[in-house]
Design a protein around this motif. Structure first.
Motif, PDB file in Angstrom:
ATOM      1  N   ARG A 272       0.841  -1.187   0.000  1.00 33.63           N
ATOM      2  CA  ARG A 272       0.000   0.000   0.000  1.00 33.63           C
ATOM      3  C   ARG A 272       0.880   1.241   0.000  1.00 33.63           C
ATOM      4  NH1 ARG A 272      -1.421  -3.861   3.445  1.00 33.63           N
ATOM      5  NH2 ARG A 272      -3.479  -4.825   3.272  1.00 33.63           N
ATOM      6  N   SER A 273       0.329   2.344  -0.418  1.00 33.23           N
ATOM      7  CA  SER A 273       1.081   3.595  -0.462  1.00 33.23           C
ATOM      8  C   SER A 273       1.546   3.979   0.939  1.00 33.23           C
ATOM      9  CB  SER A 273       0.196   4.706  -1.042  1.00 33.23           C
ATOM     10  OG  SER A 273       0.892   5.928  -1.059  1.00 33.23           O
ATOM     11  N   GLY A 274       2.852   4.186   1.094  1.00 33.59           N
ATOM     12  CA  GLY A 274       3.413   4.559   2.386  1.00 33.59           C
ATOM     13  C   GLY A 274       3.565   3.417   3.356  1.00 33.59           C
ATOM     14  N   ASP A 275       3.304   2.178   2.885  1.00 34.94           N
ATOM     15  CA  ASP A 275       3.379   1.011   3.762  1.00 34.94           C
ATOM     16  C   ASP A 275       4.014  -0.128   2.985  1.00 34.94           C
ATOM     17  OD1 ASP A 275       3.072  -0.947   5.644  1.00 34.94           O
ATOM     18  OD2 ASP A 275       0.909  -1.154   5.416  1.00 34.94           O
ATOM     19  N   ARG A 276       5.028  -0.782   3.578  1.00 31.70           N
ATOM     20  CA  ARG A 276       5.698  -1.889   2.903  1.00 31.70           C
ATOM     21  C   ARG A 276       4.746  -3.054   2.685  1.00 31.70           C
ATOM     22  NH1 ARG A 276      10.939  -3.559   5.802  1.00 31.70           N
ATOM     23  NH2 ARG A 276      12.032  -2.271   4.292  1.00 31.70           N
ATOM     24  N   GLY A 277       3.756  -3.192   3.565  1.00 30.92           N
ATOM     25  CA  GLY A 277       2.798  -4.284   3.439  1.00 30.92           C
ATOM     26  C   GLY A 277       3.314  -5.561   4.075  1.00 30.92           C
ATOM     27  N   ARG A 278       2.535  -6.628   3.916  1.00 29.95           N
ATOM     28  CA  ARG A 278       2.901  -7.930   4.464  1.00 29.95           C
ATOM     29  C   ARG A 278       2.812  -8.977   3.365  1.00 29.95           C
ATOM     30  NH1 ARG A 278      -0.632  -7.554  10.122  1.00 29.95           N
ATOM     31  NH2 ARG A 278       0.523  -5.805  11.009  1.00 29.95           N
ATOM     32  N   SER A 279       3.511 -10.083   3.576  1.00 26.66           N
ATOM     33  CA  SER A 279       3.494 -11.153   2.584  1.00 26.66           C
ATOM     34  C   SER A 279       2.235 -11.990   2.769  1.00 26.66           C
ATOM     35  CB  SER A 279       4.758 -12.016   2.703  1.00 26.66           C
ATOM     36  OG  SER A 279       5.013 -12.367   4.050  1.00 26.66           O
ATOM     37  N   ASP A 280       1.251 -11.735   1.924  1.00 26.20           N
ATOM     38  CA  ASP A 280      -0.038 -12.414   2.015  1.00 26.20           C
ATOM     39  C   ASP A 280       0.084 -13.882   1.621  1.00 26.20           C
ATOM     40  OD1 ASP A 280      -3.012 -12.259   2.272  1.00 26.20           O
ATOM     41  OD2 ASP A 280      -2.922 -12.801   0.153  1.00 26.20           O
ATOM     42  N   SER A 281       1.042 -14.177   0.739  1.00 26.23           N
ATOM     43  CA  SER A 281       1.254 -15.546   0.267  1.00 26.23           C
ATOM     44  C   SER A 281       2.733 -15.895   0.395  1.00 26.23           C
ATOM     45  CB  SER A 281       0.808 -15.661  -1.201  1.00 26.23           C
ATOM     46  OG  SER A 281       1.092 -16.934  -1.709  1.00 26.23           O
ATOM     47  N   ILE A 282       3.029 -17.048   1.016  1.00 26.11           N
ATOM     48  CA  ILE A 282       4.413 -17.499   1.215  1.00 26.11           C
ATOM     49  C   ILE A 282       4.511 -18.931   0.706  1.00 26.11           C
ATOM     50  CG2 ILE A 282       6.280 -17.862   2.873  1.00 26.11           C
ATOM     51  CD1 ILE A 282       4.751 -15.929   4.771  1.00 26.11           C
ATOM     52  N   ILE A 283       5.228 -19.118  -0.383  1.00 28.29           N
ATOM     53  CA  ILE A 283       5.351 -20.435  -1.000  1.00 28.29           C
ATOM     54  C   ILE A 283       6.825 -20.730  -1.266  1.00 28.29           C
ATOM     55  CG2 ILE A 283       4.805 -21.848  -3.030  1.00 28.29           C
ATOM     56  CD1 ILE A 283       2.210 -20.262  -3.289  1.00 28.29           C
ATOM     57  N   VAL A 284       7.269 -21.905  -0.854  1.00 24.67           N
ATOM     58  CA  VAL A 284       8.631 -22.357  -1.136  1.00 24.67           C
ATOM     59  C   VAL A 284       8.565 -23.428  -2.217  1.00 24.67           C
ATOM     60  CG1 VAL A 284      10.679 -23.520  -0.214  1.00 24.67           C
ATOM     61  CG2 VAL A 284       9.472 -21.814   1.178  1.00 24.67           C
ATOM     62  N   MET A 285       9.350 -23.236  -3.274  1.00 28.27           N
ATOM     63  CA  MET A 285       9.424 -24.214  -4.354  1.00 28.27           C
ATOM     64  C   MET A 285      10.831 -24.790  -4.411  1.00 28.27           C
ATOM     65  SD  MET A 285       7.373 -22.184  -7.391  1.00 28.27           S
ATOM     66  CE  MET A 285       7.745 -23.464  -8.585  1.00 28.27           C
ATOM     67  N   THR A 286      10.924 -26.111  -4.470  1.00 29.53           N
ATOM     68  CA  THR A 286      12.209 -26.760  -4.716  1.00 29.53           C
ATOM     69  C   THR A 286      12.125 -27.454  -6.071  1.00 29.53           C
ATOM     70  OG1 THR A 286      11.496 -28.757  -3.511  1.00 29.53           O
ATOM     71  CG2 THR A 286      12.720 -27.094  -2.268  1.00 29.53           C
TER      72      THR A 286
ATOM     73  N   PRO B 103     -14.400 -24.486   4.338  1.00 31.07           N
ATOM     74  CA  PRO B 103     -14.261 -25.126   5.656  1.00 31.07           C
ATOM     75  C   PRO B 103     -12.816 -25.437   6.020  1.00 31.07           C
ATOM     76  CG  PRO B 103     -15.220 -26.647   4.035  1.00 31.07           C
ATOM     77  CD  PRO B 103     -15.219 -25.287   3.416  1.00 31.07           C
ATOM     78  N   ARG B 104     -11.928 -25.466   5.014  1.00 34.46           N
ATOM     79  CA  ARG B 104     -10.506 -25.714   5.284  1.00 34.46           C
ATOM     80  C   ARG B 104      -9.769 -24.435   5.645  1.00 34.46           C
ATOM     81  NH1 ARG B 104     -10.013 -28.412  -0.509  1.00 34.46           N
ATOM     82  NH2 ARG B 104     -11.137 -26.451  -0.826  1.00 34.46           N
ATOM     83  N   GLY B 105     -10.457 -23.295   5.565  1.00 36.92           N
ATOM     84  CA  GLY B 105      -9.849 -22.020   5.914  1.00 36.92           C
ATOM     85  C   GLY B 105      -8.649 -21.669   5.044  1.00 36.92           C
ATOM     86  N   ASP B 106      -7.549 -21.336   5.713  1.00 34.74           N
ATOM     87  CA  ASP B 106      -6.356 -20.886   4.991  1.00 34.74           C
ATOM     88  C   ASP B 106      -5.753 -21.988   4.120  1.00 34.74           C
ATOM     89  OD1 ASP B 106      -4.860 -18.530   4.562  1.00 34.74           O
ATOM     90  OD2 ASP B 106      -3.176 -19.363   5.675  1.00 34.74           O
ATOM     91  N   PHE B 107      -5.950 -23.253   4.492  1.00 34.57           N
ATOM     92  CA  PHE B 107      -5.409 -24.347   3.681  1.00 34.57           C
ATOM     93  C   PHE B 107      -6.056 -24.377   2.305  1.00 34.57           C
ATOM     94  CE2 PHE B 107      -4.151 -26.378   7.812  1.00 34.57           C
ATOM     95  CZ  PHE B 107      -2.789 -26.388   7.543  1.00 34.57           C
ATOM     96  N   GLY B 108      -7.374 -24.141   2.264  1.00 37.13           N
ATOM     97  CA  GLY B 108      -8.051 -24.090   0.978  1.00 37.13           C
ATOM     98  C   GLY B 108      -7.539 -22.943   0.125  1.00 37.13           C
ATOM     99  N   ARG B 109      -7.315 -21.796   0.762  1.00 34.14           N
ATOM    100  CA  ARG B 109      -6.784 -20.636   0.047  1.00 34.14           C
ATOM    101  C   ARG B 109      -5.391 -20.913  -0.501  1.00 34.14           C
ATOM    102  NH1 ARG B 109      -3.718 -15.917   1.179  1.00 34.14           N
ATOM    103  NH2 ARG B 109      -3.144 -16.873   3.150  1.00 34.14           N
ATOM    104  N   GLN B 110      -4.549 -21.551   0.312  1.00 33.97           N
ATOM    105  CA  GLN B 110      -3.198 -21.882  -0.140  1.00 33.97           C
ATOM    106  C   GLN B 110      -3.227 -22.824  -1.341  1.00 33.97           C
ATOM    107  OE1 GLN B 110      -1.194 -23.505   3.306  1.00 33.97           O
ATOM    108  NE2 GLN B 110      -1.936 -21.838   4.568  1.00 33.97           N
ATOM    109  N   MET B 111      -4.136 -23.801  -1.302  1.00 37.26           N
ATOM    110  CA  MET B 111      -4.252 -24.747  -2.408  1.00 37.26           C
ATOM    111  C   MET B 111      -4.639 -24.022  -3.695  1.00 37.26           C
ATOM    112  SD  MET B 111      -6.973 -27.816  -3.015  1.00 37.26           S
ATOM    113  CE  MET B 111      -8.180 -26.559  -3.464  1.00 37.26           C
ATOM    114  N   ARG B 112      -5.580 -23.083  -3.593  1.00 37.17           N
ATOM    115  CA  ARG B 112      -6.001 -22.341  -4.789  1.00 37.17           C
ATOM    116  C   ARG B 112      -4.889 -21.440  -5.306  1.00 37.17           C
ATOM    117  NH1 ARG B 112     -10.683 -22.813  -1.877  1.00 37.17           N
ATOM    118  NH2 ARG B 112     -10.303 -20.920  -0.663  1.00 37.17           N
ATOM    119  N   GLN B 113      -4.098 -20.873  -4.406  1.00 41.89           N
ATOM    120  CA  GLN B 113      -2.953 -20.071  -4.840  1.00 41.89           C
ATOM    121  C   GLN B 113      -1.979 -20.929  -5.642  1.00 41.89           C
ATOM    122  OE1 GLN B 113      -1.368 -18.495  -1.193  1.00 41.89           O
ATOM    123  NE2 GLN B 113      -2.766 -16.756  -1.143  1.00 41.89           N
ATOM    124  N   ARG B 114      -1.696 -22.136  -5.148  1.00 41.20           N
ATOM    125  CA  ARG B 114      -0.772 -23.023  -5.855  1.00 41.20           C
ATOM    126  C   ARG B 114      -1.351 -23.437  -7.206  1.00 41.20           C
ATOM    127  NH1 ARG B 114      -0.434 -25.342  -0.531  1.00 41.20           N
ATOM    128  NH2 ARG B 114      -1.721 -27.103  -1.221  1.00 41.20           N
TER     129      ARG B 114
END
Length: 308
Positions: free
Chosen positions: A79-93, A206-217
């Protein structure tokens, strides 16, 4: 002496060869144009880091020798004037000999030691405190593996990248709606705006953040698949423009070319993982707590994939 009249077949052959020659010249020119623009974009998004790794490699990584490597992907809401936060954190090997990619999502509320800050806090706060460097060091210590590269992406601009590759196809496993947009169960095609809404939804899952992470991937895998398709070449201007405005990485152009040359087979097998834990409040703040046994299990999976 009578003049030699070439047969129609010979004339046709020469015409075909001439057309092929023109095509070769045109493609060569097109290729130079692509390389020139890729080089320009690569320089714009290249942002190297000077840091002391928390987990050092025994020897320098060599992409030319097809050694496995790791990437930290950060989806950031800035955001303007704010570094923000990492909404999504994914490690790929990435392991070229196994021709596979392991993709691990780390819940943003995971309670970890924030390296360089000296406190235990939510892992997505590492970016707010110290940017990419602190995020890499924190993830490195949490997973006990070297993090070789990072790719930081502006989440709002992510929809431009999806649109640039012509949209993505995903297999949705839960029927839901976001605003006026309905996402039915089954195979669906998403444009950029739809993909962002699809990847961010979690409250109706119903899986909460896990469902969101799956959709991000899923969306990231869709971009990888579309970007590797030959049809994406004809949209390269749009792709490069979207990347240039929304992505930052410590990968150089030479390293990107080594990856394209030596690791392209890995994209055909992408295994997705998540970290099991439970939510709990500490001093009134909600955290995601990962048991040590689970942390060691995930570390073992990634270490095996990296051959360390």
């Amino acid at each position: 002496m009578a003049r030699y009249k070439p047969k129609k077949k010979s004339r046709a052959l020469r015409i075909v060869l001439f057309i092929i020659l023109l095509l070769v010249v045109a493609v060569a020119g097109f290729g130079f144009s692509i390389y020139h623009n890729i080089n320009k974009t690569a320089k714009n998004i290249h942002s190297p880091l000077e840091r002391t790794p928390e987990v050092a490699r025994p020897a320098n990584l060599s992409l030319s020798k097809k050694e496995p490597f790791s990437v930290l992907m950060l989806g950031v809401d800035e955001r303007s004037g704010d570094r923000g936060r990492s909404d999504s954190i994914i490690v790929m090997t990435v392991n070229p000999k196994k021709e596979s990619i392991d993709m691990l999502s780390i819940p943003r509320d995971t309670r970890v030691e924030i390296v360089g800050k000296g406190i235990d806090d939510k892992i997505n706060h590492a970016y707010a405190f110290g940017g990419v460097e602190m995020s890499m060091n924190t993830v490195e210590k949490f997973l006990d593996i070297p993090i070789d590269y990072y790719i930081k992406m502006n989440m709002e601009g992510f929809k431009e990248i999806v649109d640039a590759v012509g949209g993505v196809d995903v297999k949705n496993d839960i029927d839901f709606s976001v605003g006026k947009k309905h996402f039915p169960e089954g195979q669906i095609s998403l444009n950029g705006s739809d993909a962002l809404a699809y990847a961010r939804m979690r409250y109706d899952d119903p899986r909460g953040d896990f469902g969101r992470q799956m959709r991000q991937r899923q969306v990231i895998q869709g971009v990888i698949n579309k970007g590797a398709n030959i049809s994406a070449i004809w949209k390269y201007d749009d792709v490069l423009d979207a990347l240039g405005k929304n992505v930052e990485t410590n990968l150089s152009l030479d390293e990107m070319m080594d990856i394209q040359k030596n690791y392209k087979g890995a994209r055909h097998k992408i295994d997705q993982y998540q970290i099991e834990g439970q939510g709990s409040k500490i001093d009134g703040i909600w955290y995601y707590l990962v048991p040590q046994e689970e942390r060691e299990r995930v570390q073992g999976v990634l270490k095996e994939h990296l051959n360390i």
